[in-house]
Design a protein around this motif. Sequence first.
Motif, PDB file in Angstrom:
ATOM      1  N   ILE A 129       0.831  -1.201   0.000  1.00  0.00           N
ATOM      2  CA  ILE A 129       0.000   0.000   0.000  1.00  0.00           C
ATOM      3  C   ILE A 129       0.868   1.253   0.000  1.00  0.00           C
ATOM      4  O   ILE A 129       0.635   2.197  -0.775  1.00  0.00           O
ATOM      5  CB  ILE A 129      -0.947  -0.012   1.220  1.00  0.00           C
ATOM      6  N   GLY A 130       1.874   1.281   0.864  1.00  0.00           N
ATOM      7  CA  GLY A 130       2.739   2.454   0.943  1.00  0.00           C
ATOM      8  C   GLY A 130       3.448   2.729  -0.368  1.00  0.00           C
ATOM      9  O   GLY A 130       3.475   3.876  -0.851  1.00  0.00           O
TER      10      GLY A 130
ATOM     11  N   THR B  90       0.654   3.926  -8.353  1.00  0.00           N
ATOM     12  CA  THR B  90      -0.061   2.780  -8.911  1.00  0.00           C
ATOM     13  C   THR B  90      -1.288   2.426  -8.076  1.00  0.00           C
ATOM     14  O   THR B  90      -2.127   1.633  -8.505  1.00  0.00           O
ATOM     15  CB  THR B  90       0.852   1.545  -8.998  1.00  0.00           C
ATOM     16  N   LEU B  91      -1.389   3.011  -6.886  1.00  0.00           N
ATOM     17  CA  LEU B  91      -2.541   2.793  -6.014  1.00  0.00           C
ATOM     18  C   LEU B  91      -3.094   4.150  -5.611  1.00  0.00           C
ATOM     19  O   LEU B  91      -2.354   4.998  -5.101  1.00  0.00           O
ATOM     20  CB  LEU B  91      -2.125   2.009  -4.764  1.00  0.00           C
ATOM     21  N   GLU B  92      -4.372   4.346  -5.857  1.00  0.00           N
ATOM     22  CA  GLU B  92      -4.963   5.637  -5.518  1.00  0.00           C
ATOM     23  C   GLU B  92      -4.947   5.877  -4.013  1.00  0.00           C
ATOM     24  O   GLU B  92      -5.052   4.930  -3.223  1.00  0.00           O
ATOM     25  CB  GLU B  92      -6.393   5.722  -6.053  1.00  0.00           C
ATOM     26  N   LYS B  93      -4.813   7.121  -3.628  1.00  0.00           N
ATOM     27  CA  LYS B  93      -4.698   7.478  -2.210  1.00  0.00           C
ATOM     28  C   LYS B  93      -6.082   7.613  -1.567  1.00  0.00           C
ATOM     29  O   LYS B  93      -6.544   8.706  -1.247  1.00  0.00           O
ATOM     30  CB  LYS B  93      -3.914   8.780  -2.059  1.00  0.00           C
ATOM     31  N   ARG B  94      -6.715   6.483  -1.371  1.00  0.00           N
ATOM     32  CA  ARG B  94      -8.003   6.488  -0.681  1.00  0.00           C
ATOM     33  C   ARG B  94      -7.764   6.758   0.800  1.00  0.00           C
ATOM     34  O   ARG B  94      -6.744   6.334   1.361  1.00  0.00           O
ATOM     35  CB  ARG B  94      -8.715   5.149  -0.869  1.00  0.00           C
ATOM     36  N   PRO B  95      -8.693   7.451   1.458  1.00  0.00           N
ATOM     37  CA  PRO B  95      -8.519   7.755   2.885  1.00  0.00           C
ATOM     38  C   PRO B  95      -8.226   6.528   3.733  1.00  0.00           C
ATOM     39  O   PRO B  95      -7.387   6.587   4.634  1.00  0.00           O
ATOM     40  CB  PRO B  95      -9.854   8.404   3.261  1.00  0.00           C
ATOM     41  N   ALA B  96      -8.871   5.414   3.452  1.00  0.00           N
ATOM     42  CA  ALA B  96      -8.649   4.200   4.245  1.00  0.00           C
ATOM     43  C   ALA B  96      -7.211   3.724   4.138  1.00  0.00           C
ATOM     44  O   ALA B  96      -6.620   3.272   5.123  1.00  0.00           O
ATOM     45  CB  ALA B  96      -9.601   3.094   3.794  1.00  0.00           C
TER      46      ALA B  96
END
Length: 206
Positions: free
Chosen positions: A163-164, A171-177
């Motif tokens: 995730i980090g 490559t991974l959207e920065k969703r609040p969760a």
Amino acid sequence: MTDELIFFTNPMSRGRIVRWMLEEAGCAYRTEILAFGSEMKAPGYLAVNPMGKVPAILHKGKIVTEAAAVCAYLADTFPEAGLAPPTGDRAAYYRWMFFAAGPVEAALSNKAFGFEVPADRQRAIGYGSIETVVDALEYAVTQSEYIAGDRFTAADVYVGSQIGWGMMFGTLEKRPAFEVYWQRISSRPAAIRAREIDDALVPPKA
């Protein structure tokens, strides 16, 4: 020493995941830094990992490669660190660690290289679509404080690293969760210590 743990890595690789895990485990280890290319593809290291990639560990004559496998091995080998749930309570631990090692790794790697699975072929690939993977990953980090329950485990090291890095490299959207979860685990003393060690080993830019 036959009991010595040797850690093969490069500070600009997935070896950072294993470094974090080693620091969480609190075990003694010796680091062997390998340059990309010649050193990783040299016969001596290919005897450790025929893929010619890092990370890998050599412990008591046993070789373990693949970051998720190394994390699981270290959690079992150093139980005093409490990095694995009790044997009968590992469903979520195994589920999400290997979800990250399989669908997440594949989907984010494909996105990084601009490959998108055609809609009519999604049933033929393990992860389906990037959207499905990201939604499932968000579900995983919102079910409890940590990925496998109410305490930190090796699965958090591996899933959290995916995730980090995904958010860092886009490559991974920065969703609040994701941001809340990553902040929670990346502020751990062992995580900070591991980053400082690897950051100090990164060669200066020319």
